[in-house]
Design a protein around this motif. Structure first.
Motif, PDB file in Angstrom:
ATOM      1  N   GLU A   1     -12.728  12.855  -0.685  1.00 40.96           N
ATOM      2  CA  GLU A   1     -11.328  12.916  -0.261  1.00 40.96           C
ATOM      3  C   GLU A   1     -10.841  11.590   0.321  1.00 40.96           C
ATOM      4  O   GLU A   1      -9.949  11.562   1.170  1.00 40.96           O
ATOM      5  CB  GLU A   1     -11.127  14.044   0.764  1.00 40.96           C
ATOM      6  CG  GLU A   1     -11.487  15.427   0.212  1.00 40.96           C
ATOM      7  CD  GLU A   1     -11.388  16.513   1.262  1.00 40.96           C
ATOM      8  OE1 GLU A   1     -11.430  16.177   2.460  1.00 40.96           O
ATOM      9  OE2 GLU A   1     -11.242  17.681   0.882  1.00 40.96           O
ATOM     10  N   GLY A   2     -11.427  10.488  -0.136  1.00 38.08           N
ATOM     11  CA  GLY A   2     -10.991   9.180   0.325  1.00 38.08           C
ATOM     12  C   GLY A   2     -11.461   8.800   1.714  1.00 38.08           C
ATOM     13  O   GLY A   2     -11.064   7.757   2.245  1.00 38.08           O
TER      14      GLY A   2
ATOM     15  N   SER B   1      -8.686   5.096  -1.422  1.00 28.93           N
ATOM     16  CA  SER B   1      -7.318   5.094  -0.927  1.00 28.93           C
ATOM     17  C   SER B   1      -6.759   3.674  -0.964  1.00 28.93           C
ATOM     18  O   SER B   1      -7.510   2.697  -1.025  1.00 28.93           O
ATOM     19  CB  SER B   1      -7.286   5.616   0.518  1.00 28.93           C
ATOM     20  OG  SER B   1      -7.773   6.943   0.586  1.00 28.93           O
ATOM     21  N   ALA B   2      -5.449   3.576  -0.906  1.00 25.41           N
ATOM     22  CA  ALA B   2      -4.794   2.264  -0.906  1.00 25.41           C
ATOM     23  C   ALA B   2      -4.911   1.636   0.477  1.00 25.41           C
ATOM     24  O   ALA B   2      -4.331   2.125   1.438  1.00 25.41           O
ATOM     25  CB  ALA B   2      -3.335   2.408  -1.310  1.00 25.41           C
TER      26      ALA B   2
ATOM     27  N   CYS C   1       0.835  -1.211   0.000  1.00 28.46           N
ATOM     28  CA  CYS C   1       0.000   0.000   0.000  1.00 28.46           C
ATOM     29  C   CYS C   1       0.865   1.255   0.000  1.00 28.46           C
ATOM     30  O   CYS C   1       0.584   2.232  -0.707  1.00 28.46           O
ATOM     31  CB  CYS C   1      -0.935   0.005   1.213  1.00 28.46           C
ATOM     32  SG  CYS C   1      -2.251  -1.226   1.118  1.00 28.46           S
TER      33      CYS C   1
ATOM     34  N   GLY D   1       0.873   8.168  -6.251  1.00 33.19           N
ATOM     35  CA  GLY D   1       0.539   9.418  -5.572  1.00 33.19           C
ATOM     36  C   GLY D   1      -0.877   9.335  -5.034  1.00 33.19           C
ATOM     37  O   GLY D   1      -1.793   8.888  -5.727  1.00 33.19           O
ATOM     38  N   LYS D   2      -1.054   9.742  -3.780  1.00 31.24           N
ATOM     39  CA  LYS D   2      -2.362   9.604  -3.131  1.00 31.24           C
ATOM     40  C   LYS D   2      -3.450  10.360  -3.879  1.00 31.24           C
ATOM     41  O   LYS D   2      -4.551   9.856  -4.074  1.00 31.24           O
ATOM     42  CB  LYS D   2      -2.278  10.082  -1.682  1.00 31.24           C
ATOM     43  CG  LYS D   2      -1.453   9.183  -0.776  1.00 31.24           C
ATOM     44  CD  LYS D   2      -1.480   9.675   0.666  1.00 31.24           C
ATOM     45  CE  LYS D   2      -0.658   8.762   1.576  1.00 31.24           C
ATOM     46  NZ  LYS D   2      -0.695   9.230   2.987  1.00 31.24           N
ATOM     47  N   GLU D   3      -3.162  11.579  -4.295  1.00 30.31           N
ATOM     48  CA  GLU D   3      -4.172  12.397  -4.972  1.00 30.31           C
ATOM     49  C   GLU D   3      -4.552  11.806  -6.325  1.00 30.31           C
ATOM     50  O   GLU D   3      -5.728  11.776  -6.694  1.00 30.31           O
ATOM     51  CB  GLU D   3      -3.668  13.830  -5.138  1.00 30.31           C
ATOM     52  CG  GLU D   3      -3.594  14.610  -3.832  1.00 30.31           C
ATOM     53  CD  GLU D   3      -3.243  16.073  -4.057  1.00 30.31           C
ATOM     54  OE1 GLU D   3      -3.245  16.525  -5.223  1.00 30.31           O
ATOM     55  OE2 GLU D   3      -2.938  16.760  -3.058  1.00 30.31           O
TER      56      GLU D   3
ATOM     57  N   ASN E   1       1.091   4.217  -2.989  1.00 31.79           N
ATOM     58  CA  ASN E   1       1.006   5.664  -2.730  1.00 31.79           C
ATOM     59  C   ASN E   1       2.236   6.396  -3.258  1.00 31.79           C
ATOM     60  O   ASN E   1       2.135   7.510  -3.777  1.00 31.79           O
ATOM     61  CB  ASN E   1       0.836   5.925  -1.234  1.00 31.79           C
ATOM     62  CG  ASN E   1      -0.567   5.620  -0.741  1.00 31.79           C
ATOM     63  OD1 ASN E   1      -1.536   5.789  -1.479  1.00 31.79           O
ATOM     64  ND2 ASN E   1      -0.684   5.170   0.494  1.00 31.79           N
ATOM     65  N   GLU E   2       3.406   5.762  -3.131  1.00 34.35           N
ATOM     66  CA  GLU E   2       4.636   6.387  -3.619  1.00 34.35           C
ATOM     67  C   GLU E   2       4.691   6.387  -5.147  1.00 34.35           C
ATOM     68  O   GLU E   2       5.142   7.365  -5.754  1.00 34.35           O
ATOM     69  CB  GLU E   2       5.843   5.640  -3.047  1.00 34.35           C
ATOM     70  CG  GLU E   2       6.031   5.833  -1.549  1.00 34.35           C
ATOM     71  CD  GLU E   2       7.144   4.967  -0.976  1.00 34.35           C
ATOM     72  OE1 GLU E   2       7.547   5.200   0.181  1.00 34.35           O
ATOM     73  OE2 GLU E   2       7.600   4.039  -1.686  1.00 34.35           O
TER      74      GLU E   2
ATOM     75  N   LEU F   1      -4.287   8.668  -7.227  1.00 29.61           N
ATOM     76  CA  LEU F   1      -5.007   7.424  -6.981  1.00 29.61           C
ATOM     77  C   LEU F   1      -6.474   7.713  -6.659  1.00 29.61           C
ATOM     78  O   LEU F   1      -7.381   7.055  -7.191  1.00 29.61           O
ATOM     79  CB  LEU F   1      -4.357   6.658  -5.827  1.00 29.61           C
ATOM     80  CG  LEU F   1      -4.919   5.267  -5.536  1.00 29.61           C
ATOM     81  CD1 LEU F   1      -4.561   4.302  -6.645  1.00 29.61           C
ATOM     82  CD2 LEU F   1      -4.392   4.752  -4.186  1.00 29.61           C
ATOM     83  N   LEU F   2      -6.705   8.720  -5.817  1.00 24.18           N
ATOM     84  CA  LEU F   2      -8.079   9.094  -5.463  1.00 24.18           C
ATOM     85  C   LEU F   2      -8.846   9.608  -6.670  1.00 24.18           C
ATOM     86  O   LEU F   2     -10.033   9.307  -6.836  1.00 24.18           O
ATOM     87  CB  LEU F   2      -8.066  10.159  -4.369  1.00 24.18           C
ATOM     88  CG  LEU F   2      -7.969   9.673  -2.922  1.00 24.18           C
ATOM     89  CD1 LEU F   2      -7.844  10.857  -1.974  1.00 24.18           C
ATOM     90  CD2 LEU F   2      -9.186   8.836  -2.555  1.00 24.18           C
TER      91      LEU F   2
END
Length: 499
Positions: A278-279, A128-129, A109, A117-119, A113-114, A121-122
């Protein structure tokens, strides 16, 4: 009279419903299978067990059916989400399926994200992961079983594999694809960008199909094994929560589902994929055409009550356990419970937080503790409803299913804490009924799922919020929300002493 079969492939058993044109469940069969846990945090099953027990269940349904098999026109499916089934070039199984409740993939996970990128991915997946999703499992196998991974031709989710073995046709529907973290929820297609960023070949992603679409017919082998005719039509089906929404009539704005089983789910209908939560909650494609749903999860809902009963109250039945709850006032005489026995999902996504009883007094009796457990579970579910409302959703009508719908005191408590009208259905079958409804519509019995719901689903009781209790619970809910932040550090320290 014509009939359809709804198959609900759960975590512990497959449940098979035979439903007639009036929505009556004529027969139901449940067949269990084992959970494989080779070490802590691992949760697997053999896909062959799913197929074997599903076929056995259908055979039993047909054997006990008084009519001609030709009257059973169609089959559809509901299934546990997120589970990873890996297939080789011959569509043979490469390893046991890794299930939704497997937690081995924390590092994967972080890697997602790395890499993505969280944004980003969303924006693409609307989620979210988290360890439960499918992509982290794919990456785990790629990293830890590289030789096996080289043989992967495709992957599917649990009910997709069972459907493949029944029909010879391999697909994944949108509602289950939405729980993989490889799917563009808005565009309803596999995300080439995410596949590239996490170095997964997009060719292993299976063909996509809508939940209500026809896949084909059962094979001659399955016909002989079950007693059904080869002309039995098969429809794609959907994820268990999507089918649970269909089977509870969550088919228009303002309608929300509260399902309390081992875990708890609050699910609300969405007309588009444009809202941004926003996840904080999950955002998936619905099993209904061109629709979506938002969903919050309480990991230990009914599990909290079961744990309390088995640990502190050696009482045979839940009815007996809940018998004295009605005499306890709102707030359980100053006792508060947070149901974080296995961590929490919504809104915290924290696997390390743990449960608490706050305010224990020597005057407290068993029934005070029981009511506080019920209130704590409901407060946790209310966290999701609060997020919906804070983002502009109207939540005024909630259909309650599962264990939380079997006790009138708990149903009234939900009405008061959620500050919404609670509906109890006369026949509550959840995901299995949703699967049957998809088959019924596919066979042309109804023009739409809404029309089907009007015939199949009937209200039994309605619980309106008590205004006095609503005010009290709003104050208690503020206190409840403070417990999480107040105990994070304490639980981190206590974790060092767990064996």
């Amino acid at each position: 009279m014509k009939y359809v079969i709804g198959i609900d492939l759960g975590t512990s058993a497959v449940k098979i419903l035979l439903v007639n044109q009036l929505g009556k469940v004529v027969n139901e069969v449940s067949k269990s299978y084992k959970l494989i846990q080779p070490q802590s945090g691992y949760s697997e099953q053999s896909p062959l067990d799913w197929v074997e027990q599903t076929v056995a269940g259908i055979r039993k349904i047909v054997q006990e059916f008084n009519g001609q098999p030709s009257k059973i026109e169609g089959i559809s499916f509901s299934g546990q989400m997120h589970g990873l089934v890996l297939l080789d070039k011959n569509n043979d199984i490469l390893r046991n399926a890794i299930l939704w409740n497997d937690t081995r993939t924390t590092k994967e996970c972080i890697k997602i994200n790395e890499s993505v990128g969280k944004e980003r991915l969303l924006k693409i997946t609307k989620n979210s992961a988290l360890e439960g999703f499918t992509l982290p499992k794919l990456l785990w196998v790629k990293d830890h079983e590289p030789e096996l991974f080289k043989r992967v031709k495709t992957f599917v989710l649990p009910k997709d594999y069972v459907r493949y073995k029944l029909t010879g046709k391999l697909h994944m529907d949108f509602s289950d694809a939405a729980g993989t973290l490889l799917f563009d929820v808005g565009k309803k297609e596999w995300s080439q960008d995410i596949c590239e960023l996490v170095e997964i070949n997009p060719d292993i992603c299976p063909p996509l199909i809508a939940s209500h679409k026809e896949v084909g017919f059962i094979t001659s082998t399955i016909a002989k094994a079950t007693g059904l005719l080869e002309t039995t039509r098969v429809f794609a089906g959907g994820a268990d929560n999507a089918c649970g929404a269909i089977g509870s009539g969550i088919l228009e704005d303002g309608r929300t589902l509260c399902s309390i089983g081992t875990s708890g789910v609050v699910l609300s209908y969405e007309q588009s994929a444009n809202k941004d939560f926003e996840g904080k909650v999950h955002y998936f494609n619905h099993g209904a055409p061109n629709a979506y749903y938002t969903m919050g999860v309480t990991l230990s809902a009914g599990h909290s009550l079961t744990w309390f009963k088995e640990t502190f109250a050696k009482i045979e039945s839940f009815d007996e356990l809940l018998n004295g709850v009605k005499t306890v006032p709102v707030g359980s005489n100053g006792l508060l419970f947070t149901p974080y026995l296995m961590g929490e999902r919504t809104p915290h996504a924290n696997s390390k937080i743990r449960a608490s009883f706050i305010g224990i007094d020597s005057s407290h009796k068993l029934q005070d503790f029981v009511r506080s457990v019920l209130e704590g579970i409901t407060f946790s579910l209310n966290e999701s409803i609060s997020i919906f409302r804070e983002n502009g959703k109207t939540v005024d009508t909630i259909v309650s299913i599962g264990g939380g719908a079997r006790n009138d005191v708990w149903l009234q408590m939900q009405a008061d804490i959620f500050n919404a009208k609670i509906i109890k259905l006369s026949s509550e079958q959840g995901p299995g009924m949703g699967a049957a409804m998809l088959a019924a519509c596919g066979c042309g019995w109804f023009e739409s799922l809404k029309e089907c719901a009007n015939v199949f689903l009937k209200e039994d009781k309605i619980f309106a919020p008590n205004k006095v209790n609503v005010v009290k619970y709003k104050k208690l809910f503020k206190i409840y929300r403070n417990v999480y932040e107040s105990t994070i550090h304490l639980n981190e320290e206590l974790a060092k002493f767990r064996t």
